[in-house]
Structures are given as C-alpha cells and as structure tokens.
Design a protein around this motif. Structure first.
Motif: not given
Length: 775
Positions: A430-432, A437-438, A453-454, A488-489
């Motif tokens: 996500x944007x912090x 999501x974007x 990353x969550x 990406x993470x």
C-alpha cells in the motif's frame, strides 16, 4: 544440491530466458499440417499445400527454399532422410539439399534455374555461407559450367547433363560452389549407374501427379549420411535412394558410398532445401524430413543427479531451474533440451524406437499429477514447476526424472525430493498509511514516495524488488523510493516460504510539452483573443494551463479571453500532479488599428472608368490599382468571372459584357485579412466610327474605312449613287477603299457604303450611309 525457488505465475513473467526450448535433434518435420515448427523457415515461392512443402509450382522462373533454423555442431556429422516429388511439367530444373554456415547473419538463397537455388548464376550470387549442396538435377544445368558455374561433368562444358545427382562445394557470393562429384542416373559408366539401377530424377512428365506410395512407379526417398572423416577433414558422404520404377518393386540404390568430402566445416551448420525452375517447369515438393546426428555412437548420455531437501510452499506454483552446470552434459555444445517426470524408476522406459517421438520428448511424461501436487516440465531447458496441494504441509514428495539433451540423448533416471512447507498469508503493498491499493502512482520530479507491505501475520523477512531485481539492503516493511519502476515485496514466514505482493508501478512522467502556433493574433482592435488557439494540443481533460504576464495569471478556461498584446509565460502540468513545467514564451498580438482595403481600376492608359468617360469595352485591358493599407503583404483579387490574381496591381480582360463584382482581400504579416468589393459594368462590346469624307490625293486620310474595335469579322461595301458596287472587302483592320475603280481614280462626289460586322460577343451589326470623295 540447492535450488533457487520462484513463485506465482505473474512473477515468472519477470524472468527472461533465451533458449530454443525443446528444439534440437532428432528434428522431424512432416509438412503435413497447416503450420510448421517455429524453427522451420520457408520463403520465396515455397508454400504448404496438401500435406507437402511445395518449393516451386509448375511455372517458369520459380524459386523456393526452406531451412531449419537450428545450429548443430559439425563435430558429429548429420543424417537426413526425406521424400521428394518432382512431376507435372516439362522436366526442370530440380532441387538441392544443402548445408550452410550457421554464423551467417542473414539467410540468402542462390540463383534460380539451373543453379537450383544453391550456386551462383550470372550476376546472381549463390547461397550465403554455403558449405555443401547436393542437387537432384532434372534438366541438366547443375552439373555443367553454364551461367558462370564452376566446373561440371568431364567433357560436358556448358552442355546439358540431365538426370544427375551433383555435389557442389563451399561458396559465398560469387566465389566457389565448385563441382565436386556427380552421378548421371540414366547413364552407365564411371559417372553413371549400372543399367539395372538407373532411374530418372523426375517421377513423371507433363500432366502427371504426386506419387506418395513406395509401391507405385515414380516414388523417391533420399537418405544422406555425412559422417566425420576419421582420417581427414570433412566428411564421408553416403547417399542412397529408395526408388520405384516398376509397380510393387521399390529398390534401394546407392549413389555415393562413403566418398570423402574434404572441406573443413564451420563450427556449426544449418540444413535446408531449395528448388527452382527456369524456362521449363516441374512441381518440386518435399515431406517427412528427419534430421539426426550421424555419429550417434560418438555421443554419450547426459547424467542427472539426485536432489533432496528442496523446499516448496503449499498452495502456490513453485518454479525451479536445473542448470546445465548442475548435471553432466558430456556432448560438446549440448544443452538441456527437456525434462520428463515419472512416479518411480520402474516407470522409466527406454526411449521409443520412433526417432521422431524421441525428438519431441514424450509429452505424456512432461506433466505428472500426484496426490501431493502437480509437476510440470517447462518449455525452456531444465525449468519445471511444482504446485503442492493444500493439506500436505510438513510432508515430502519424491519423483523421478530424466534429462534429454539437444542431440536427443537421454539420461538414466534420478530422484528429487521436495519438502512441502506452509505458505504465509497473502501480503499487499500500500501507499504508506493508505487503506486502498494503488496500481499506479505518478510523482513530480525529485518527489519521494513510501510503500508499506502489510498482511495478516507476522513475517520473518522482507525483500523488495524493482523491475524484477532485488533491492539490496531493503529489508523492512517500509520502502522509500525516488525512481520510477515496478515495485513489489516478497515476504517470508518462519518456514522461509514466500508470499509475493501486488505490483505498484511508480512513474515520474515528463512534463507535457505544448505544440504552439504563435503569435496568437487578434485582428479586431479592442476585442479579446482566445489564447487556447495558440496551443495546438490543448487538452483540458489531461492537463492544466497557466498563463502569466508577470502581474496577472490566467488559468485553464480563463485563457479564452485575453485583451493585451505582449510576451506571456505559459506553464503546463498533468491534471493529477501539482508541479508545473518550466515556462514557454507565449506571444499575443492584437492590432491597434484595423486594416483598410481599397482599390481603383481603369481602361489601361486611358483613365476611362465608366460609361461617362466613354465606356468600357469587353476586350479592354483593365488595370487594377491597390490603394490599401501599407501593412498588406499579400493580395488576392477575385474578378467575379471565375478568374483570380495574387499580384498587387494586376490587369485583366473580361471578354464579355456584364456587371462584375471585384473583390480585393489583403493580408498582413500576422495573417489578418480585410476585403473590399466594387462593381464594374461593361456595357459595350464594340465601337464603330465611319468618316463622312476622304481625300485619296492627300498624304493623310487616303482611304475610306470605318474605325472600329470589338469586332471579329467585317464586310465593307461601296456603291455609287446609281447602286453599282464598286468596292468590297472582308479584311479585318484592312486599309479600306482608295477611291479607284479598275485602277483609275474616280471623280469627286458622293458615294454610299454598307458595313456588315459581328462583335466579340456575337452581335450582328449593319451600318449604312453616304460619304464624299474629295479631290
């Protein structure tokens, strides 16, 4: 032995691998379908038709080719077999089997006609990088010296040597392609065949059809073997043919038997065919091509290894690579061609005796479904995937595999054991601080952005990737970035199983650049101009615009009304961003005084402008004079009769009577225009003036004739008072009557005239009267 594991379908698309996949030898191409394998390249006049590859149609001047775009090592030689069909025409020219240097960057076929697409032909170069060409020559020009070819059958010169199988050597461009050896298949002797083995190259003449059955007369199949020469460079060439000249009696004829072909081969070769026709014709076709390594006994089987303790993660596709370095590939220049999977060693059978089945790697062994999951061999080399089903966490699964290399050699079975581990909960980027999501984030130059990353569990380890590359040192749940790319993470749980996040694309778009047409001009003093007209790519849906004169600023729609001339600054920005571009100069010009247009006209050199001045005639040359504003740089005259001029002071002849509206349009340096119109009336098409006397003996006025203009034909008649005709003339603009009759000057007195005429616009005119001859 350890593997690097890659996960998920979308992640695989980030990995670029360059390989021929399952391509290699044996190579089998039936030409029986609507398409060929990707490595089978054909062109020029070659087409797939009714189960064969037709290299030429039964037409003159044809040339077709096909080659297998796979380099093979020249160390082990090559074997090839194929059926060919040559029929239906007048017997020309033939086809070739050829080998050429695989390092040639661009394939180029050779000359057509008797050169069979292999040799040079006059001003046509031969096959590029040619190493060997075996021609099946019907007409007889491949084995002679005609059209610039090098060498031929002894004593033939440039004469024909029909029904021959000819070997020509290496060449490139206009060099080489020498005659090496040949057999004339319908003659005996040292360069021919025994009578009981003879056969024509073509299966039939005009009107015949394709023969595909070995028991039918006309069937032809070729077997070529080029085995490495153990005592010299090059190869030992063997060529045999299955030939049927009598029904139900196919026979094997040996053309060449281990004949030395003593030319050093390039490191790698490619194989192909060509055919051509010239003034005579035939269909030339091939099918059922099989290409193998000649020295199969000199090749060794690859050796696999047993793999154990390979980690896999439940519920997701795990991708693995067995590299060429992890196994033993003993054959030079070989690579892993494919993997095949089995449940047990007992299930690993010997390769099928069908050489083409070996060449494809057996499809039924490329996917294996077990209780624990699915193994799939990839299309590229040694890659494969394993998808563990849910419910098997903590268990192991063992499968067996074989490796087939690019020569078609296959290893004995080896095992691999995989441990199925628990996969983590999905992770998202996500944007912090954001809840949504974007997929795309667009930023201004030098702006930074933070991703987070969550997921629903505690992860042991974080990895961040940009455009598929690991970002070294980025091991936290937070990533601050300042460059564009796809991010990406990958997060890992305590079992070291990964979860791959969504991709967030970061863009730093370039500032929009306007396409300008300047200056923006206002032609009416005191009225505003629309600044948008100066921006040809104006798009208020995508961009914002800002115009400034240093004091005031106009934004977007406000640019529509601008009242002052001057140099402004224009800035643009993307609609979704806050940053504007650097300024662009933007000029506005509004005229301070209106343009004035005016003109005059007259009959050229006379000052006549209307009927009061004497009238304007249809054939008069009218001079037009511009009296407009001195700012004009262009003039456009519309004379009202379909004629135009761009001169400043033009002349014009109307050629007919009528009222004409003359319009002058002037243009200044900014493109501003002004028009003015005036009416011009042409009421007369002709003028006639008749003198009442003339003096034949004087130096002036010696002839009697009317003065006129605007007439296209005339007749002058002179009579005495008793009505006798004494003079007649139809001469246009002639001298007239000199007062004489039959060469003698008449006495003074009165005479009568009649003047008949037609004007330029077709009016018929008659004038009569008296005049006096004065002596």
């Amino acid at each position: 032995m350890s593997f690097r594991i890659l996960f998920s379908a979308f992640f695989l698309c980030l990995i670029s691998l360059n390989s021929y996949g399952q391509v290699g030898f044996p190579y089998c191409e039936t030409f029986g379908g609507s398409t060929t394998q990707s490595a089978t390249i054909y062109g020029a006049d070659a087409v797939l038709v009714s189960g064969v590859l037709r290299l030429t149609s039964n037409e003159t001047g044809q040339r077709g080719y096909v080659y297998v775009d796979i380099p093979f090592s020249s160390l082990f030689g090559i074997k090839a077999s194929f059926e060919y069909f040559s029929y239906g025409g007048t017997g020309a020219d033939g086809l070739t089997f050829f080998l050429f240097d695989a390092a040639v960057p661009n394939f180029a076929i050779g000359g057509f006609g008797g050169s069979l697409g292999y040799s040079k032909r006059g001003n046509e170069p031969g096959l590029a990088g040619a190493y060997l060409g075996i021609g099946f020559d019907e007409y007889g020009n491949f084995g002679n010296t005609s059209e610039g070819k090098s060498g031929g059958f002894p004593g033939v010169g440039d004469g024909l040597a029909p029904d021959a199988i000819v070997v020509r050597g290496p060449g490139n461009g206009f060099l080489g392609y020498d005659f090496i050896m040949g057999k004339r298949t319908m003659e005996d002797g040292v360069n021919g065949l025994p009578i009981n083995q003879q056969f024509p190259i073509s299966s039939g003449g005009t009107g015949t059809s394709r023969i595909t059955t070995p028991n039918q007369a006309g069937y032809r199949k070729v077997f070529i073997n080029l085995e490495p020469n153990p005592n010299d460079v090059g190869y030992l060439l063997t060529l045999e043919m299955e030939v049927t000249t009598e029904p139900n009696n196919p026979r094997l004829v040996t053309i060449f038997d281990k004949i030395p072909y003593q030319f050093s081969a390039p490191d790698n070769l490619k194989v192909g065919f060509s055919a051509s026709t010239g003034g005579s014709t035939n269909f030339h076709e091939i099918k059922n091509l099989i290409v193998e390594v000649s020295n199969d006994e000199g090749l060794l089987d690859p050796e696999g290894v047993d793999f154990s303790d390979i980690a896999s993660c439940e519920g997701q596709e795990n991708t693995y690579f067995i590299t060429d370095e992890e196994v033993v590939l003993p054959n030079p220049n070989s690579v892993i061609r494919c993997l095949q999977f089995y449940k047990s060693l007992d299930d690993i059978e010997e390769e099928s005796s069908d050489i083409c089945s070996q060449g494809k790697c057996r499809e039924e062994n490329r996917e294996l479904v077990l209780d624990q999951g699915i193994f799939r061999a990839g299309d590229v080399g040694g890659d494969f995937t394993f998808f563990p089903f849910e419910g098997f966490t903590g268990q192991t699964v063992t499968v067996f595999y074989t490796i087939t290399d690019s020569y078609g050699k296959t290893s004995e079975g080896n095992s691999m054991t995989l441990l199925i581990q628990e996969s983590p909960e999905p992770v998202s980027v996500f944007p912090e601080g954001a809840a949504e999501l974007k997929e795309l984030v667009r930023l201004c130059p030098e702006e930074t952005f933070t991703l987070e990353a969550r997921g629903e569990e505690v992860y042991e380890r974080f990895e961040w990737y940009k455009d598929g590359e690991l970002l070294a040192g980025e091991e936290d749940a937070i990533l601050t970035l300042d460059s564009e790319g796809e991010y990406y993470a990958v997060v890992y749980n305590r079992k070291n199983c990964p979860s791959v996040s969504n991709i967030v694309k970061i863009e730093y778009p370039e500032f929009p650049e306007p396409v300008l047409r300047l200056p923006v001009v206002g032609c009416v003093p005191g009225e505003p101009v629309d600044g948008r007209t100066g921006i040809l790519n104006f798009d208020l849906n995508a961009f914002d615009y800002q115009l400034s004169d240093g004091v005031n600023t106009w934004v977007n729609e406000e640019i529509e009304e601008l009242f002052q001339s001057g140099i402004y600054e224009l800035r643009l920005k993307h609609k979704d961003l806050s940053c504007f571009s650097e300024p662009f100069p933007f000029e506005i010009v509004i005229l301070e005084r209106e343009l004035l247009a005016d003109f005059e006209f007259e009959v050229q050199g006379t000052g006549i402008q209307n009927d009061e001045d004497g009238g304007i005639f249809s054939d008069d040359i009218l001079q037009f004079m511009d009296l407009s504003d001195d700012r004009a740089i262009e003039w456009f005259w519309d004379f009202g009769d379909g004629s135009f001029s761009s001169e400043k002071n033009p002349t014009h002849v109307f050629g007919k009577k009528g009222d004409f509206e003359i319009t002058l349009t002037i243009t200044d340096e900014y493109g501003c225009q002004k028009s003015v119109s005036k009416l011009l009336s042409i009421t007369k098409s002709y003028r006639i003036m008749v003198p009442n006397a003339f003096t034949p003996n004087d130096s002036e006025n010696q002839y009697f004739t009317p003065k006129y203009k605007g007439l296209v034909c005339v007749e002058l008649l002179v009579f005495n008072l008793w009505g006798d005709l004494i003079f007649r003339s139809e001469e246009l603009n002639g001298q007239g009557w000199d007062g004489k009759l039959e060469g003698k000057l008449l006495d003074a007195g009165w005479f009568v005239f009649r003047f008949n005429a037609v004007s330029v616009d077709g009016e018929k005119i008659v004038k009569t009267g008296k005049f006096k001859l004065v002596r």
